[in-house]
Design a protein around this motif. Structure first.
Motif, PDB file in Angstrom:
ATOM      1  N   THR A   1       0.794  -1.241   0.000  1.00 53.89           N
ATOM      2  CA  THR A   1       0.000   0.000   0.000  1.00 53.89           C
ATOM      3  C   THR A   1       0.821   1.283   0.000  1.00 53.89           C
ATOM      4  O   THR A   1       0.253   2.374   0.045  1.00 53.89           O
ATOM      5  N   GLY A   2       2.154   1.192  -0.035  1.00 55.22           N
ATOM      6  CA  GLY A   2       2.987   2.390  -0.074  1.00 55.22           C
ATOM      7  C   GLY A   2       3.469   2.810   1.306  1.00 55.22           C
ATOM      8  O   GLY A   2       3.050   2.272   2.332  1.00 55.22           O
ATOM      9  N   ASP A   3       4.358   3.809   1.323  1.00 59.64           N
ATOM     10  CA  ASP A   3       4.970   4.220   2.585  1.00 59.64           C
ATOM     11  C   ASP A   3       5.332   5.698   2.519  1.00 59.64           C
ATOM     12  O   ASP A   3       5.320   6.322   1.442  1.00 59.64           O
ATOM     13  N   VAL A   4       5.690   6.245   3.657  1.00 60.92           N
ATOM     14  CA  VAL A   4       6.096   7.653   3.748  1.00 60.92           C
ATOM     15  C   VAL A   4       7.364   7.874   2.924  1.00 60.92           C
ATOM     16  O   VAL A   4       8.300   7.070   2.962  1.00 60.92           O
ATOM     17  N   ASN A   5       7.386   8.974   2.177  1.00 56.40           N
ATOM     18  CA  ASN A   5       8.570   9.383   1.440  1.00 56.40           C
ATOM     19  C   ASN A   5       9.340  10.366   2.328  1.00 56.40           C
ATOM     20  O   ASN A   5       8.989  11.541   2.424  1.00 56.40           O
ATOM     21  N   TYR A   6      10.369   9.856   2.978  1.00 51.26           N
ATOM     22  CA  TYR A   6      11.053  10.677   3.987  1.00 51.26           C
ATOM     23  C   TYR A   6      11.796  11.861   3.368  1.00 51.26           C
ATOM     24  O   TYR A   6      12.059  12.864   4.045  1.00 51.26           O
ATOM     25  N   ARG A   7      12.127  11.791   2.105  1.00 51.10           N
ATOM     26  CA  ARG A   7      12.779  12.941   1.461  1.00 51.10           C
ATOM     27  C   ARG A   7      11.801  14.097   1.308  1.00 51.10           C
ATOM     28  O   ARG A   7      12.186  15.263   1.309  1.00 51.10           O
ATOM     29  N   GLN A   8      10.492  13.752   1.140  1.00 51.99           N
ATOM     30  CA  GLN A   8       9.477  14.800   1.007  1.00 51.99           C
ATOM     31  C   GLN A   8       8.932  15.256   2.359  1.00 51.99           C
ATOM     32  O   GLN A   8       8.318  16.322   2.462  1.00 51.99           O
ATOM     33  N   LEU A   9       9.182  14.443   3.381  1.00 47.82           N
ATOM     34  CA  LEU A   9       8.612  14.744   4.689  1.00 47.82           C
ATOM     35  C   LEU A   9       9.122  16.084   5.225  1.00 47.82           C
ATOM     36  O   LEU A   9       8.367  16.869   5.814  1.00 47.82           O
TER      37      LEU A   9
ATOM     38  N   ASP B   1       3.604  13.455   8.035  1.00 54.80           N
ATOM     39  CA  ASP B   1       3.466  12.202   7.296  1.00 54.80           C
ATOM     40  C   ASP B   1       2.011  11.917   6.927  1.00 54.80           C
ATOM     41  O   ASP B   1       1.713  10.924   6.268  1.00 54.80           O
ATOM     42  N   SER B   2       1.096  12.798   7.311  1.00 58.24           N
ATOM     43  CA  SER B   2      -0.297  12.655   6.881  1.00 58.24           C
ATOM     44  C   SER B   2      -0.611  13.534   5.669  1.00 58.24           C
ATOM     45  O   SER B   2      -1.742  13.546   5.184  1.00 58.24           O
ATOM     46  N   ASP B   3       0.389  14.266   5.199  1.00 57.70           N
ATOM     47  CA  ASP B   3       0.236  15.028   3.953  1.00 57.70           C
ATOM     48  C   ASP B   3       0.454  14.052   2.793  1.00 57.70           C
ATOM     49  O   ASP B   3       1.508  13.426   2.699  1.00 57.70           O
ATOM     50  N   PRO B   4      -0.517  13.879   1.909  1.00 56.06           N
ATOM     51  CA  PRO B   4      -0.383  12.875   0.847  1.00 56.06           C
ATOM     52  C   PRO B   4       0.799  13.126  -0.078  1.00 56.06           C
ATOM     53  O   PRO B   4       1.315  12.190  -0.699  1.00 56.06           O
ATOM     54  N   ARG B   5       1.249  14.388  -0.151  1.00 55.10           N
ATOM     55  CA  ARG B   5       2.397  14.679  -1.015  1.00 55.10           C
ATOM     56  C   ARG B   5       3.693  14.124  -0.440  1.00 55.10           C
ATOM     57  O   ARG B   5       4.702  14.019  -1.151  1.00 55.10           O
TER      58      ARG B   5
END
Length: 680
Positions: A256-264, A270-274
């Motif tokens: 189902t996907g995971d947090v993109n820590y570079r975008q965090l 981490d609740s921002d879909p971007r």
């Protein structure tokens, strides 16, 4: 001097269709997309409907396999030149296609996990691979066109991460009327529905734009750019594959996907879909197909995710609401894993939401041969030769291991295999096949796999011999039984070895028949033998003598006459009546000015051929025994026989010599034959 041939660069450029490139690079507005739907509503079909259309795009034809009506041409592997063609499974594939069709109609299977179940090596993975390849190709055609969208905001492009259908942008209040309009123009057995909601990223941007424009949806939708979507497993677009790892390393984020820590760091939460990567297998397979390899090895928690995805058409990425998906979920598993599932009461929910389709081994020898011919084609053997019937005998043995002994008296397992292959078996009609299958519903779910047979054929081919015969391959199959990890029971090994002995007997019969046919090709010799028989019959009836080769008068040869008549099944008590009838028939033909065409009588022809075969035993025995000195006349006869075997049946000289040696051993005393079997 100028080379007139195109350069390699030219060849690469010519392979690209400029018109197709333009179509695949289509970009337009949301209004442009709706205009496309006005012309071709089927563009908005769902994943199951697209799967059915893809299969029909490749077409079908009446199946020659018993129990199946259609053969779907995709499974001939037209895109791969037949390398992955599936043989002998038309019934199972037809059941799979029927499941897809019912799902396309919305009759329930679209909310189930489709599970291909069968033994190892039964082509489950190949079937899924061909479906993937077909979807990829179809998405590039005009008939298979599908589209997705991007957001264009403040000079930046933000694609829908799950490549959703643009119709999900339509407000829920307007969907019903758009559905009615599209379905009025749709010429399909199924209907279109706009189901699901936007993915979290698209929902974020739609919300931002609606706030910017005071809730004006028409202004917000102007930021949408429609693009053509091409499915590709390699690029992880619309086609995904998931294979379980050990339980400690399984993580639901793979699905189902995971947090993109570079975008965090940029978006702060981490609740921002971007700041989330929607790149799990469920995400990337949206609009297409997701394959679960060995699905029953999944951790229980994963299985519940799978059930939710199939039943609700939605997944739950971490920190986000249920997210809609539209994809075919297709798993496959082997027999041991399925038995575990069947015995586990805790898995009742999974069993209830699963459509199981059995994918057994081939039970038709001719289809099994085609599998081996694909790998061991003459063009790939590089100086090696496989003798005629060698692959057939390997295929026959493979099929025998998969069959149950028939209950019917007088029908052995070899004759059963012939019936399954569409051959005629005296005393047992083709209508018996359905009864035999009913008696043994699990046939084909056990036995040896084509992979084992292919490995043992390969082992025989890398030996020192340039020509590999049926006996070589059977010996390789038998020796491999004692080393194969897939054959764990000594009782099973013994049964398989006994079946190899049955196949050797079949090969001996084929060898006899072909040598007999090679002898029968000497038409003049058969004519002389028939004339000699008629001459002896006439002399016996008129109480005359028959001249021998030196002109000496001899009594009619009763042994010769009876040897032929016995093959005609003429009882000793009827021999005189039969001979008188034959002479009267020949005399009547002569009176009418016609010749006695003995070859038109199949029984007499067969009897004469068999007699000629028996008369040649001495010659065959001599050429088969290399320790004897063969006289020039025998050598000449042997050379003629060998030449006919090469010309008529495709043997090379070495294989023809070995065939003659085999037939010679069959004429030898019993002890010699048994030693020959042991050596083989």
């Amino acid at each position: 001097m100028h080379d007139p041939r195109p350069s390699l660069m030219d060849l690469a450029l010519f392979a690209q269709d400029a018109e197709q490139r333009r179509e695949l690079s289509f970009e337009g507005s949301f209004a442009d997309y709706l205009a496309l739907l006005e012309e071709r509503p089927a563009i908005a079909r769902n994943a199951f409907q697209r799967m059915v259309d893809m299969l029909e795009h490749f077409g079908s034809e009446p199946s020659r396999e018993r129990g199946a009506r259609r053969r779907w041409k995709l499974f001939d592997d037209p895109l791969g030149g037949g390398r992955d063609a599936v043989y002998g499974l038309d019934g199972a594939i037809e059941q799979l296609v029927a499941t897809f069709r019912a799902a396309a109609l919305g009759l329930g299977p679209e909310r189930r996990v489709i599970l291909l179940h069968g033994p190892v090596g039964s082509a489950k993975s190949t079937i899924v691979r061909l479906l993937k390849r077909g979807l990829e190709h179809h998405s590039r055609t005009d008939d298979g066109a599908l589209y997705t969208f991007e957001w264009e905001i403040d000079g930046q492009r933000y694609p829908s991460p799950m490549r959703q259908d643009p119709l999900l942008l339509v407000p829920r209040e307007a969907r019903a009327e758009i559905e009615r309009r599209l379905n009025r123009e749709l010429c399909r057995e199924w209907t279109l529905h706009i189901e699901g909601e936007l993915d979290p990223v698209s929902r974020h941007w739609m919300g931002e734009l609606l706030r910017r424009y005071g809730g004006d949806w028409s202004r917000a939708i102007e930021h949408v750019r429609i693009k053509r979507l091409v499915l590709s497993e390699e690029e992880r677009v619309g086609i995904g594959t998931f294979q379980p790892k050990d339980e400690k390393n399984q993580d639901s984020t793979e699905l189902t996907g995971d947090v993109n820590y570079r975008q965090l760091a940029e978006y702060g939460s981490d609740s921002d879909p971007r700041a989330f990567s929607f790149d799990g297998e469920f995400n990337i397979s949206n609009r297409g197909l997701l394959e679960f390899i060995e699905v029953l090895k999944l951790d229980v928690a994963f299985l519940y995710d799978l059930l939710g995805a199939s039943q609700e058409h939605a997944i739950k990425p971490r920190k986000f609401a249920q997210t809609s998906i539209d994809e075919v979920i297709l798993g496959h598993t082997n027999e041991p894993e399925y038995k575990k599932l069947a015995s586990n009461e805790l898995m009742e929910a999974f069993r209830d939401r699963t459509i199981k389709i059995d994918v057994p081994y081939n039970l038709a020898v001719s289809d099994e041969i085609r599998i081996y011919e694909r790998t061991f084609h003459a063009s790939r053997l590089k100086g090696r030769t496989i003798a005629p019937h060698a692959l057939r005998m390997a295929a026959l043995w493979a099929v025998l291991t998969r069959l149950e002994e028939p209950r019917q008296t007088g029908l052995g397992i070899v004759r059963k295999a012939r019936l399954y292959d569409g051959e005629s078996v005296p005393g047992h009609g083709p209508e018996m096949v359905a009864e035999l299958r009913k008696q043994a519903p699990r046939e084909g779910l056990s036995g040896v796999s084509p992979r084992y047979v292919q490995d043992r054929i390969a082992a025989a081919l890398v030996g020192e011999r340039s020509t590999v015969t049926a006996l070589d391959i059977l010996a390789s199959l038998e020796s491999g039984l004692w080393h194969s990890s897939l054959v764990s029971s000594d009782d099973t090994r013994r049964r398989y070895a006994q079946q190899i002995a049955l196949v050797r007997e079949e090969h001996e019969q084929v060898a006899r028949e072909e040598v007999q046919a090679a002898l029968a090709a000497d038409g003049e010799a058969l004519d002389r033998l028939c004339a000699k028989y008629i001459e002896n019959v006439r002399a016996q009836a008129t109480r005359e003598k028959v001249p021998d080769a030196f002109g000496r008068p001899l009594a009619p040869d009763e042994r010769l006459m009876r040897s032929i008549e016995e093959k005609l099944e003429i009882a000793d008590a009827r021999r005189d009546d039969f001979r008188i009838e034959l002479l009267n028939f020949v005399a009547q033909l002569q009176h009418d000015g016609r010749l006695f065409e003995w070859r038109t009588n199949r029984r007499l022809l067969r009897a004469i051929e068999q007699k000629a075969f028996e008369d040649a035993r001495d010659t065959i025995q001599l050429v088969g025994d290399q320790s004897n000195v063969v006289d020039p006349d025998a050598r000449e006869k042997h050379a003629r026989l060998r030449s006919r075997l090469v010309r008529q049946f495709g043997y090379d000289e070495l294989a023809a010599d070995e065939l003659l040696a085999l037939v010679a051993s069959l004429f030898a005393p019993t002890a010699s034959r048994s030693r020959g079997h042991e050596a083989a």
